[in-house]
Design a protein around this motif. Structure first.
Motif, mmCIF file in Angstrom:
data_model
loop_
_atom_site.group_PDB
_atom_site.id
_atom_site.type_symbol
_atom_site.label_atom_id
_atom_site.label_comp_id
_atom_site.label_asym_id
_atom_site.label_seq_id
_atom_site.Cartn_x
_atom_site.Cartn_y
_atom_site.Cartn_z
ATOM 1 N N GLU A 64 33.817 34.822 12.468
ATOM 2 C CA GLU A 64 34.331 35.867 11.580
ATOM 3 C C GLU A 64 35.594 36.500 12.153
ATOM 4 N N GLU A 65 36.465 36.903 11.254
ATOM 5 C CA GLU A 65 37.619 37.696 11.663
ATOM 6 C C GLU A 65 37.189 39.156 11.553
ATOM 7 N N ILE A 66 37.112 39.811 12.681
ATOM 8 C CA ILE A 66 36.683 41.211 12.718
ATOM 9 C C ILE A 66 37.931 42.063 12.526
ATOM 10 N N HIS A 67 38.116 42.594 11.318
ATOM 11 C CA HIS A 67 39.382 43.235 10.942
ATOM 12 C C HIS A 67 39.759 44.439 11.795
ATOM 13 N N PHE A 68 38.789 45.129 12.360
ATOM 14 C CA PHE A 68 39.083 46.338 13.131
ATOM 15 C C PHE A 68 39.284 46.052 14.620
ATOM 16 N N LEU A 69 39.206 44.769 15.003
ATOM 17 C CA LEU A 69 39.508 44.350 16.374
ATOM 18 C C LEU A 69 40.782 43.513 16.347
ATOM 19 N N SER A 70 41.641 43.731 17.316
ATOM 20 C CA SER A 70 42.796 42.844 17.434
ATOM 21 C C SER A 70 42.285 41.468 17.859
ATOM 22 N N ASP A 71 43.114 40.455 17.656
ATOM 23 C CA ASP A 71 42.723 39.110 18.094
ATOM 24 C C ASP A 71 42.414 39.109 19.588
ATOM 25 N N GLU A 72 43.204 39.835 20.352
ATOM 26 C CA GLU A 72 43.005 39.908 21.799
ATOM 27 C C GLU A 72 41.675 40.589 22.139
ATOM 28 N N ASP A 73 41.358 41.687 21.445
ATOM 29 C CA ASP A 73 40.098 42.389 21.705
ATOM 30 C C ASP A 73 38.896 41.538 21.322
ATOM 31 N N GLN A 74 39.012 40.806 20.204
ATOM 32 C CA GLN A 74 37.911 39.944 19.785
ATOM 33 C C GLN A 74 37.729 38.801 20.789
ATOM 34 N N SER A 75 38.828 38.223 21.249
ATOM 35 C CA SER A 75 38.749 37.156 22.248
ATOM 36 C C SER A 75 38.170 37.663 23.557
ATOM 37 N N ASP A 76 38.560 38.873 23.945
ATOM 38 C CA ASP A 76 38.036 39.468 25.182
ATOM 39 C C ASP A 76 36.531 39.704 25.076
ATOM 40 N N LEU A 77 36.098 40.250 23.943
ATOM 41 C CA LEU A 77 34.671 40.500 23.753
ATOM 42 C C LEU A 77 33.899 39.184 23.768
ATOM 43 N N LEU A 78 34.431 38.171 23.097
ATOM 44 C CA LEU A 78 33.772 36.859 23.088
ATOM 45 C C LEU A 78 33.691 36.292 24.504
ATOM 46 N N ALA A 79 34.744 36.419 25.278
ATOM 47 C CA ALA A 79 34.730 35.910 26.656
ATOM 48 C C ALA A 79 33.688 36.645 27.498
ATOM 49 N N ARG A 80 33.565 37.961 27.306
ATOM 50 C CA ARG A 80 32.570 38.725 28.057
ATOM 51 C C ARG A 80 31.157 38.337 27.651
ATOM 52 N N VAL A 81 30.953 38.075 26.362
ATOM 53 C CA VAL A 81 29.630 37.646 25.885
ATOM 54 C C VAL A 81 29.288 36.275 26.465
ATOM 55 N N LYS A 82 30.249 35.359 26.460
ATOM 56 C CA LYS A 82 29.988 34.023 27.018
ATOM 57 C C LYS A 82 29.687 34.101 28.514
ATOM 58 N N GLN A 83 30.382 34.971 29.228
ATOM 59 C CA GLN A 83 30.104 35.155 30.652
ATOM 60 C C GLN A 83 28.679 35.681 30.849
ATOM 61 N N ALA A 84 28.299 36.660 30.030
ATOM 62 C CA ALA A 84 26.949 37.223 30.115
ATOM 63 C C ALA A 84 25.897 36.164 29.775
ATOM 64 N N GLN A 85 26.190 35.297 28.802
ATOM 65 C CA GLN A 85 25.259 34.215 28.466
ATOM 66 C C GLN A 85 25.022 33.317 29.678
ATOM 67 N N GLN A 86 26.079 33.004 30.402
ATOM 68 C CA GLN A 86 25.933 32.169 31.598
ATOM 69 C C GLN A 86 25.105 32.888 32.657
ATOM 70 N N GLU A 87 25.344 34.182 32.831
ATOM 71 C CA GLU A 87 24.594 34.958 33.819
ATOM 72 C C GLU A 87 23.112 35.026 33.458
ATOM 73 N N VAL A 88 22.830 35.273 32.178
ATOM 74 C CA VAL A 88 21.441 35.332 31.724
ATOM 75 C C VAL A 88 20.780 33.964 31.907
ATOM 76 N N GLY A 89 21.509 32.907 31.566
ATOM 77 C CA GLY A 89 20.973 31.562 31.744
ATOM 78 C C GLY A 89 20.647 31.269 33.202
ATOM 79 N N ALA A 90 21.524 31.694 34.101
ATOM 80 C CA ALA A 90 21.286 31.481 35.531
ATOM 81 C C ALA A 90 20.076 32.289 36.002
ATOM 82 N N ALA A 91 19.983 33.528 35.547
ATOM 83 C CA ALA A 91 18.841 34.370 35.932
ATOM 84 C C ALA A 91 17.541 33.779 35.413
#
Length: 109
Positions: A37-64
């Protein structure tokens, strides 16, 4: 309600296993939203940053979760490690709620 007579390892397993699964589930949902989805109230950079942080957290949770399973539920996770995941999920839930609210509001003409 948890049985206070459970051995410590069983109590840990009964709490931590579902918690890790919940983190996995909600991070997966957040990833799907941010990737599709294109989140209209987030800039492309903010949406990409949030997605990157979520993916990092997914890896951490998977490792745990892998470590927890590999040790037969004998390893705990520090609260300090859980709190950033919780804060990130709260941020994702806020974005999701705002996005759903925006979708359900008809555009003004």
């Amino acid at each position: 309600m948890l049985d206070s007579n459970l051995p410590e390892s069983e109590l840990l397993k009964s709490l931590l296993e579902p918690l890790l699964e919940d983190f996995r589930y909600w991070f997966d949902r957040s990833t799907k939203l941010l990737e599709t989805e294109e989140i209209h109230f987030l800039s492309d950079e903010d949406q990409s940053d949030l997605l990157a942080r979520v993916k990092q957290a997914q890896q951490e949770v998977g490792a745990a979760k892998a470590l927890f399973q590999a040790t037969g539920g004998q390893v705990a996770i520090e609260t300090a490690a859980l709190m950033p995941w919780h804060r990130l999920l709260a941020e994702c839930w806020q974005v999701s709620a705002r996005f759903r609210s925006w979708q359900s509001t008809p555009p003004k003409q």
